[in-house]
Write an enzyme that holds these catalytic residues in place. Structure first.
Site, PDB file in Angstrom:
ATOM      1  N   GLN A  83       0.917  -1.168   0.200  1.00  0.00           N
ATOM      2  CA  GLN A  83       0.068  -0.112   0.021  1.00  0.00           C
ATOM      3  C   GLN A  83       0.875   1.342   0.081  1.00  0.00           C
ATOM      4  O   GLN A  83       0.160   2.460  -0.176  1.00  0.00           O
ATOM      5  CB  GLN A  83      -0.852  -0.031   1.204  1.00  0.00           C
ATOM      6  N   HIS A 107       7.072  -9.053  -4.799  1.00  0.00           N
ATOM      7  CA  HIS A 107       5.521  -9.299  -5.073  1.00  0.00           C
ATOM      8  C   HIS A 107       5.121  -8.570  -6.216  1.00  0.00           C
ATOM      9  O   HIS A 107       5.538  -7.357  -6.381  1.00  0.00           O
ATOM     10  CB  HIS A 107       4.769  -9.301  -3.764  1.00  0.00           C
ATOM     11  N   ASP A 190      -0.986 -15.746  -5.284  1.00  0.00           N
ATOM     12  CA  ASP A 190      -0.457 -15.457  -3.825  1.00  0.00           C
ATOM     13  C   ASP A 190      -1.791 -14.990  -3.113  1.00  0.00           C
ATOM     14  O   ASP A 190      -2.015 -15.062  -2.019  1.00  0.00           O
ATOM     15  CB  ASP A 190       0.486 -14.181  -4.119  1.00  0.00           C
TER      16      ASP A 190
END
Length: 340
Positions: A83, A107, A190
């Site tokens: 975020q 990621h 994921d």
């Protein structure tokens, strides 16, 4: 599926490169320290007020501001919370990118959902260990390693795969195996796994089992042991050898009861709910919801955290875990591993 090992990889693509690891949390400390121990030129990028600054410096790493690290580096690994990545990228990283630089991620969230859109004249890659950071560090120091995923989104320089393989090798991944995937596949599997099984599904299953037993009049302590405490024993068996290892290790009673009653709990209706979750992930609906949640101050997340903390299983567990001295020793050991 192609799996790369040490014989297939080399650090050569990163020799002579200046490498910045942004963030010094679970994954950040492991990447930075392992790459440093592999002989590469590393700095860590942190906020000026970061509580991790002194720890990174004490462990022999050069620490710069995020902007300075991005300006200095040829390869920039972003290991910050999903975020916060977009704002940090726009403010501190993007203005300092040079043609031919490499952006790396642990990621795929921000690249896949186009929260970060890099210029076309840089490389974009991912190196994602399939393990918490403290294990990435511990296994490296023990001479083994943890499996890694790599993915290439942009290959401006023509050798981005070699750099990703070199990075994975440098953190110990080639000792265990490196699998090539895509940003899309890594991100979507994921998120689905976290929501449907690992963090969401398992937690709700545990709470539901605890509630059913206590509502039926059984002591909460017994319900905790059966539905929460012993879950680790079963998961460890899964981890060591899959479903067959678990079924081999438990009693015939448990094996028969599990295989005949389990499908009554996880039904086609459960799978349909999972399919709906997967569609939300694939469409970007979850990503948009999560981004809006953070933009609005995490009100829903904070409420859910409070509700979880107030659940009777948490209060029961807090008391029972006082009996388990080994848990506190393990907690201290993990802190030491993160610091090493």
């Amino acid at each position: 599926m192609k799996v790369y090992y040490e014989k297939d990889t080399s650090l050569q693509a990163l020799y002579g490169k200046k490498i910045a690891v942004l963030g010094y949390g679970s994954q950040g400390h492991a990447h930075a320290l392992n790459l440093k121990d592999s002989g590469l030129d590393i700095c860590v990028g942190l906020r000026e007020e970061s509580a991790s600054r002194a720890r990174a410096e004490a462990q022999g790493l050069t620490v710069r501001s995020v902007a300075d690290a991005s300006r200095w580096a040829d390869v920039i690994m972003i290991l910050l919370p999903d975020q916060t990545q977009k704002a940090v990228y726009e403010q501190h990283i993007a203005p300092n990118l040079q043609e031919g630089d490499t952006l790396a991620f642990g990621h795929g969230f921000n690249i896949h959902y186009k929260e970060i859109i890099p210029p076309e004249n840089v490389n974009v890659m991912m190196v994602a260990p399939k393990s918490p950071g403290h294990l990435v560090r511990r296994t490296y120091r023990e001479g083994s390693g943890t499996p890694c995923l790599i993915a290439i989104e942009q290959d401006y320089s023509g050798n981005t795969r070699d750099m990703a393989l070199a990075w994975a090798r440098g953190i110990g991944g080639a000792r265990a195996g490196i699998i090539e995937t895509t940003f899309k596949n890594e991100t979507e599997t994921d998120l689905f796994g976290e929501q449907a099984v690992l963090c969401g599904g398992s937690a709700e299953l545990i709470k539901a089992g605890f509630e059913v037993l206590t509502e039926a009049g059984y002591p909460p302590e017994l319900a905790y042991f059966e539905c929460m405490h012993e879950m680790k024993l079963i998961v460890d068996l899964y981890y060591e050898g899959g479903l067959s290892r678990m079924n081999y290790s438990v009693s015939d009673t448990a094996e028969y009861g599990g295989m005949t009653r389990g499908p009554q709990i996880i039904t086609e209706e459960s799978k349909n709910a999972m399919r709906a979750i997967l569609k939300e992930v694939q469409s970007g609906q979850f990503a948009r919801e999560f981004i809006q949640e953070n933009e609005s101050g995490q009100k829903t997340l904070n409420r859910l955290r409070e509700e979880n903390r107030a659940h009777p299983i948490e209060k029961t567990g807090a008391e029972l875990r006082k009996m388990m001295a080994w848990l506190f020793k393990k907690s201290n050991k993990t802190k030491k591993e993160n610091a090493a």
